[in-house]
Write a protein that holds these residues in place. Structure first.
Motif, PDB file in Angstrom:
ATOM      1  N   LEU A   1      16.397   3.855   2.503  1.00  0.00           N
ATOM      2  CA  LEU A   1      15.854   2.592   2.457  1.00  0.00           C
ATOM      3  C   LEU A   1      14.856   2.210   3.512  1.00  0.00           C
ATOM      4  O   LEU A   1      13.972   1.616   3.346  1.00  0.00           O
ATOM      5  N   ILE A   2      15.454   2.588   4.777  1.00  0.00           N
ATOM      6  CA  ILE A   2      14.556   2.319   5.971  1.00  0.00           C
ATOM      7  C   ILE A   2      13.157   2.977   5.899  1.00  0.00           C
ATOM      8  O   ILE A   2      12.173   2.422   6.247  1.00  0.00           O
ATOM      9  N   GLY A   3      13.033   4.294   5.267  1.00  0.00           N
ATOM     10  CA  GLY A   3      12.041   5.067   5.176  1.00  0.00           C
ATOM     11  C   GLY A   3      11.068   4.254   4.269  1.00  0.00           C
ATOM     12  O   GLY A   3       9.844   4.341   4.371  1.00  0.00           O
ATOM     13  N   LEU A   4      11.487   3.938   3.071  1.00  0.00           N
ATOM     14  CA  LEU A   4      10.758   3.001   2.084  1.00  0.00           C
ATOM     15  C   LEU A   4      10.285   1.863   2.590  1.00  0.00           C
ATOM     16  O   LEU A   4       8.875   1.693   2.471  1.00  0.00           O
ATOM     17  N   ILE A   5      10.945   1.095   3.468  1.00  0.00           N
ATOM     18  CA  ILE A   5      10.229  -0.183   4.057  1.00  0.00           C
ATOM     19  C   ILE A   5       9.326   0.321   4.994  1.00  0.00           C
ATOM     20  O   ILE A   5       8.275  -0.377   5.145  1.00  0.00           O
ATOM     21  N   ALA A   6       9.565   1.340   5.894  1.00  0.00           N
ATOM     22  CA  ALA A   6       8.609   1.628   6.894  1.00  0.00           C
ATOM     23  C   ALA A   6       7.249   2.234   6.085  1.00  0.00           C
ATOM     24  O   ALA A   6       6.163   2.003   6.645  1.00  0.00           O
ATOM     25  N   VAL A   7       7.278   2.855   5.155  1.00  0.00           N
ATOM     26  CA  VAL A   7       6.267   3.256   4.512  1.00  0.00           C
ATOM     27  C   VAL A   7       5.263   2.515   3.949  1.00  0.00           C
ATOM     28  O   VAL A   7       3.978   2.204   4.149  1.00  0.00           O
ATOM     29  N   ARG A   8       5.891   1.426   3.145  1.00  0.00           N
ATOM     30  CA  ARG A   8       5.347   0.461   2.557  1.00  0.00           C
ATOM     31  C   ARG A   8       4.852  -0.669   3.348  1.00  0.00           C
ATOM     32  O   ARG A   8       3.982  -1.484   3.173  1.00  0.00           O
ATOM     33  N   GLY A   9       5.414  -0.804   4.724  1.00  0.00           N
ATOM     34  CA  GLY A   9       5.094  -1.979   5.427  1.00  0.00           C
ATOM     35  C   GLY A   9       4.122  -1.383   6.458  1.00  0.00           C
ATOM     36  O   GLY A   9       3.106  -2.131   6.478  1.00  0.00           O
ATOM     37  N   PHE A  10       4.651  -0.634   7.273  1.00  0.00           N
ATOM     38  CA  PHE A  10       3.567   0.021   8.173  1.00  0.00           C
ATOM     39  C   PHE A  10       2.685   0.676   7.794  1.00  0.00           C
ATOM     40  O   PHE A  10       1.461   0.924   8.726  1.00  0.00           O
ATOM     41  N   GLY A  11       2.382   1.319   6.526  1.00  0.00           N
ATOM     42  CA  GLY A  11       1.513   2.060   5.916  1.00  0.00           C
ATOM     43  C   GLY A  11       0.212   0.782   5.619  1.00  0.00           C
ATOM     44  O   GLY A  11      -0.913   1.446   5.888  1.00  0.00           O
ATOM     45  N   HIS A  12       0.594  -0.260   5.910  1.00  0.00           N
ATOM     46  CA  HIS A  12      -0.435  -1.561   5.380  1.00  0.00           C
ATOM     47  C   HIS A  12      -1.360  -1.363   6.685  1.00  0.00           C
ATOM     48  O   HIS A  12      -2.474  -2.039   6.285  1.00  0.00           O
ATOM     49  N   PHE A  13      -1.000  -1.092   7.930  1.00  0.00           N
ATOM     50  CA  PHE A  13      -2.047  -1.077   8.937  1.00  0.00           C
ATOM     51  C   PHE A  13      -3.091   0.268   8.907  1.00  0.00           C
ATOM     52  O   PHE A  13      -3.902  -0.120   9.927  1.00  0.00           O
ATOM     53  N   TRP A  14      -2.765   0.872   8.233  1.00  0.00           N
ATOM     54  CA  TRP A  14      -3.727   2.167   8.196  1.00  0.00           C
ATOM     55  C   TRP A  14      -5.085   1.625   7.761  1.00  0.00           C
ATOM     56  O   TRP A  14      -5.109   1.106   6.522  1.00  0.00           O
ATOM     57  N   PRO A  15      -6.230   1.885   8.389  1.00  0.00           N
ATOM     58  CA  PRO A  15      -7.467   1.748   7.881  1.00  0.00           C
ATOM     59  C   PRO A  15      -8.086   2.422   6.448  1.00  0.00           C
ATOM     60  O   PRO A  15      -8.240   3.594   6.706  1.00  0.00           O
ATOM     61  N   ALA A  16      -7.682   1.834   5.318  1.00  0.00           N
ATOM     62  CA  ALA A  16      -7.859   2.597   4.204  1.00  0.00           C
ATOM     63  C   ALA A  16      -9.325   2.471   3.782  1.00  0.00           C
ATOM     64  O   ALA A  16     -10.055   1.627   4.296  1.00  0.00           O
ATOM     65  N   ASN A  17     -10.031   3.715   3.064  1.00  0.00           N
ATOM     66  CA  ASN A  17     -11.217   3.730   3.001  1.00  0.00           C
ATOM     67  C   ASN A  17     -11.567   2.596   1.923  1.00  0.00           C
ATOM     68  O   ASN A  17     -10.920   2.268   1.137  1.00  0.00           O
ATOM     69  N   ILE A  18     -13.000   2.215   1.879  1.00  0.00           N
ATOM     70  CA  ILE A  18     -13.528   1.368   0.919  1.00  0.00           C
ATOM     71  C   ILE A  18     -14.278   1.723  -0.144  1.00  0.00           C
ATOM     72  O   ILE A  18     -15.202   2.835  -0.050  1.00  0.00           O
ATOM     73  N   ALA A  19     -13.685   1.657  -1.327  1.00  0.00           N
ATOM     74  CA  ALA A  19     -14.260   2.479  -2.312  1.00  0.00           C
ATOM     75  C   ALA A  19     -15.281   1.358  -3.252  1.00  0.00           C
ATOM     76  O   ALA A  19     -15.282   0.294  -2.963  1.00  0.00           O
ATOM     77  N   GLN A  20     -16.265   2.047  -3.853  1.00  0.00           N
ATOM     78  CA  GLN A  20     -17.273   1.418  -4.588  1.00  0.00           C
ATOM     79  C   GLN A  20     -17.480   1.988  -5.943  1.00  0.00           C
ATOM     80  O   GLN A  20     -17.600   3.203  -5.933  1.00  0.00           O
ATOM     81  N   VAL A  21     -17.274   1.425  -7.126  1.00  0.00           N
ATOM     82  CA  VAL A  21     -17.375   1.916  -8.338  1.00  0.00           C
ATOM     83  C   VAL A  21     -17.996   1.005  -9.220  1.00  0.00           C
ATOM     84  O   VAL A  21     -18.079  -0.137  -9.166  1.00  0.00           O
ATOM     85  N   GLU A  22     -18.835   1.688 -10.119  1.00  0.00           N
ATOM     86  CA  GLU A  22     -19.671   0.850 -11.165  1.00  0.00           C
ATOM     87  C   GLU A  22     -18.795   0.944 -12.491  1.00  0.00           C
ATOM     88  O   GLU A  22     -18.210   1.992 -13.119  1.00  0.00           O
ATOM     89  N   ILE A  23     -18.738  -0.232 -13.351  1.00  0.00           N
ATOM     90  CA  ILE A  23     -18.097  -0.392 -14.478  1.00  0.00           C
ATOM     91  C   ILE A  23     -18.939  -0.904 -15.470  1.00  0.00           C
ATOM     92  O   ILE A  23     -19.525  -1.954 -15.246  1.00  0.00           O
TER      93      ILE A  23
END
Length: 555
Positions: free
Chosen positions: A29-51
């Motif tokens: 439980l603590i691991g799930l909360i940590a991954v989903r919570g503190f993973g939010h602060f990792w700078p995610a890459n910005i994707a661009q896609v044509e639809i």
């Protein structure tokens, strides 16, 4: 088999398996909360896609890929999505596209049908703003006072941009310091002068006293007006300076938007960052989350006021509940006659431990806030009426309500600790000539302090996680000021506070954007768990020290 059961081995394995299963659940439980919570602060890459939709319309989407989902074609058709024949399953992507002031939505679902390959342009920027959430796009130019000073083609564009951002942040901090610092203290003094004038109206002074007091109030008010005029000029100059720099951005649909750097918190280019740079950015964002106040309806910014309010409330509650609980337990165990009335009191204490917490909240609102607080206002703060001072929910009433809620826990734990002390220790002390009072306070109570600390640990653990009663007696969605500051009397027990538990409820169930709030709920929940663990470990450490100190005496 019967011999094996009689040996007790199955029960040992059963108990060990149960403990292992519980530990796995807790860690998971603590691991799930940590991954989903503190993973939010990792700078995610910005994707661009044509639809390209079935009608042939072209759309370019830019943003962070939050998650993907595979659904059946029937579900997609029920949602109004056109799905070509022959497709049974398809994937859709949740994209944090930001730019809410331009598009109206921070998040949107996009199906894979008609979607090209994801591109990650290095010049894509993520701009964190104080209002309207994040902005995603590509830079066009940087302007100063209406003149372009740099473009992305220039080698010094990024250093100039970061320099301008840092300048804007410093101006924002200066403005905040003046508004919350100097002007905040001036507002407090102005309110004090207003109350002095109100007290003068309610009292019956002599003409000379009235004239002297009115002259003093007028002089103080004139001085404050002069100081405010000086600060107002300084503030106007700072606000004018914040509007100097402008960044022009191009959105994914080729529209260009001018953004004032005055409203920007941070500008990053995640696609061009290395792993060490992202790690540094992660630490910076995590520290910002722990040390700054929230913004954007609590879906952005930090949770520092909630952490501070929770810790302050727990400390005040502990100061209140510890002496009352210990004294009540000492009286019931050492002084009260063990008769029917004592048994009834003990049963009542045990039953109080099972009363729903919301009942304590209703009692606290009715008795503490309205009755006690209202009478305190009428006796000591008459000049401030009809605006209540203590006749409204606040830190003191929240702490007092939680103290009442946890009082049975402290009483029961302390009584158990007193009962476990051997009677030979009492008899030996009395035989050496000590009085009953000296035996109690110099021998028995020190030996029972570990049990008292156990009760306090349990009280802290329960109080820190309570939410329902606090909603009625002092906790609010957003508190403009902390309960402790540099203004006399420094600790303001009448102020409302923020609380981590209520913050989780508010962000999770009252947020206008569920997707933006989801990671903050996990992160705040983990902070609350860690805070409770830290408080408990501190109390456990004190208990262990006391136990070691008095171990020889108990032997």
């Amino acid at each position: 088999m019967k011999a094996w059961f009689k040996s007790g081995s199955p029960w040992i394995w059963l108990n060990g398996g149960a403990v292992a299963f519980c530990m796995i659940m807790v860690v998971g439980l603590i691991g799930l909360i940590a991954v989903r919570g503190f993973g939010h602060f990792w700078p995610a890459n910005i994707a661009q896609v044509e639809i390209i939709d079935p009608e042939g319309n072209r759309q370019v989407v830019m943003g962070e890929i939050v998650r993907s989902q595979t659904i059946t074609a029937a579900v997609a058709r029920d949602g109004g999505r056109h799905v070509p024949e022959g497709i049974d399953m398809l994937t859709r992507y949740l994209v944090k596209q930001g730019n809410r002031d331009q598009t109206g939505n921070d998040f949107a679902w996009y199906f894979e049908t008609g979607m090209g390959e994801f591109q990650y342009p290095e010049d894509a920027l993520q701009i964190e703003r104080r209002e309207w959430g994040n902005f995603y796009g590509q830079p066009v130019s940087l302007s100063r006072e209406g003149e372009v000073i740099a473009t992305p083609a220039d080698a010094n564009f990024w250093p100039l941009l970061q320099e301008a951002v840092q300048r804007s942040l410093q101006l924002y901090r200066d403005i905040h310091s003046i508004e919350r610092g100097a002007i905040g203290r001036m507002n407090t003094e102005i309110e004090r002068l207003r109350l002095d004038g109100r007290r003068l109206e309610l009292s019956d002074p002599t003409p000379e006293q009235r004239a002297a007091e009115e002259a003093r109030i007028a002089t103080e008010r004139a001085r404050l007006d002069e100081e405010y005029a000086i600060l107002r000029v300084e503030l106007d100059a700072l606000y004018q300076s914040t509007r100097r720099d402008t960044l022009r951005m191009r959105m994914s649909d080729d529209r260009e938007v001018d953004l004032s750097l005055a409203a920007i918190v941070r500008i990053t280019a995640p696609n061009a960052m290395s792993v060490p740079q992202k790690m540094a950015q992660y630490v910076e964002r995590l520290w910002e989350f722990l040390s700054t106040p929230p913004r954007e309806a609590n879906t952005e910014g930090g949770i520092f006021p909630a952490i501070f309010g929770t810790v302050t409330m727990v400390f005040v509650m502990s100061i209140i509940v510890t002496p009352f609980g210990i004294l009540a337990a000492i009286y019931l165990r050492e002084y009260a006659r063990q008769n029917l009335m004592t048994r009834i009191i003990r049963i009542s204490v045990y039953n109080l431990a099972g009363v729903p917490s919301i009942v304590y909240g209703v009692f606290g609102l009715g008795f503490f806030v309205y009755f006690l607080g209202g009478n305190i206002d009428r006796l000591f703060y008459e000049a401030a009426l009809p605006t209540p001072t203590f006749g409204t929910p606040g830190l003191f009433w929240a702490s007092l309500t939680l103290a009442l809620l946890t009082l049975p826990i402290v009483i029961v734990s302390t009584e158990e600790g007193l009962a476990r002390i051997p009677s030979t220790i009492r008899q030996g002390s009395l035989a050496l000539g000590a009085t009953k009072s000296e035996t109690l306070w110099k021998v028995i109570v020190p030996l029972a302090t570990p049990a008292m600390m156990t009760g306090l640990i349990l009280a802290i653990a329960r109080a820190a996680g309570e939410v329902a009663p606090l909603m009625l007696v002092g906790v609010v969605k957003l508190a403009p000021t902390l309960p402790i500051d540099g203004v006399f009397p420094f600790i303001h027990l009448d102020r409302k506070i923020m609380h981590l538990g209520f913050h989780i409820y508010d962000v999770g169930f009252q947020s206008p954007s569920a997707e933006a709030a989801r990671p903050l709920v996990y992160a705040t929940a983990l902070v609350l768990v860690m805070l409770i663990v830290i408080l408990n470990l501190t109390a456990i450490s004190i208990r262990n020290r006391l136990r070691e100190r008095y171990r020889s005496a108990s032997d």
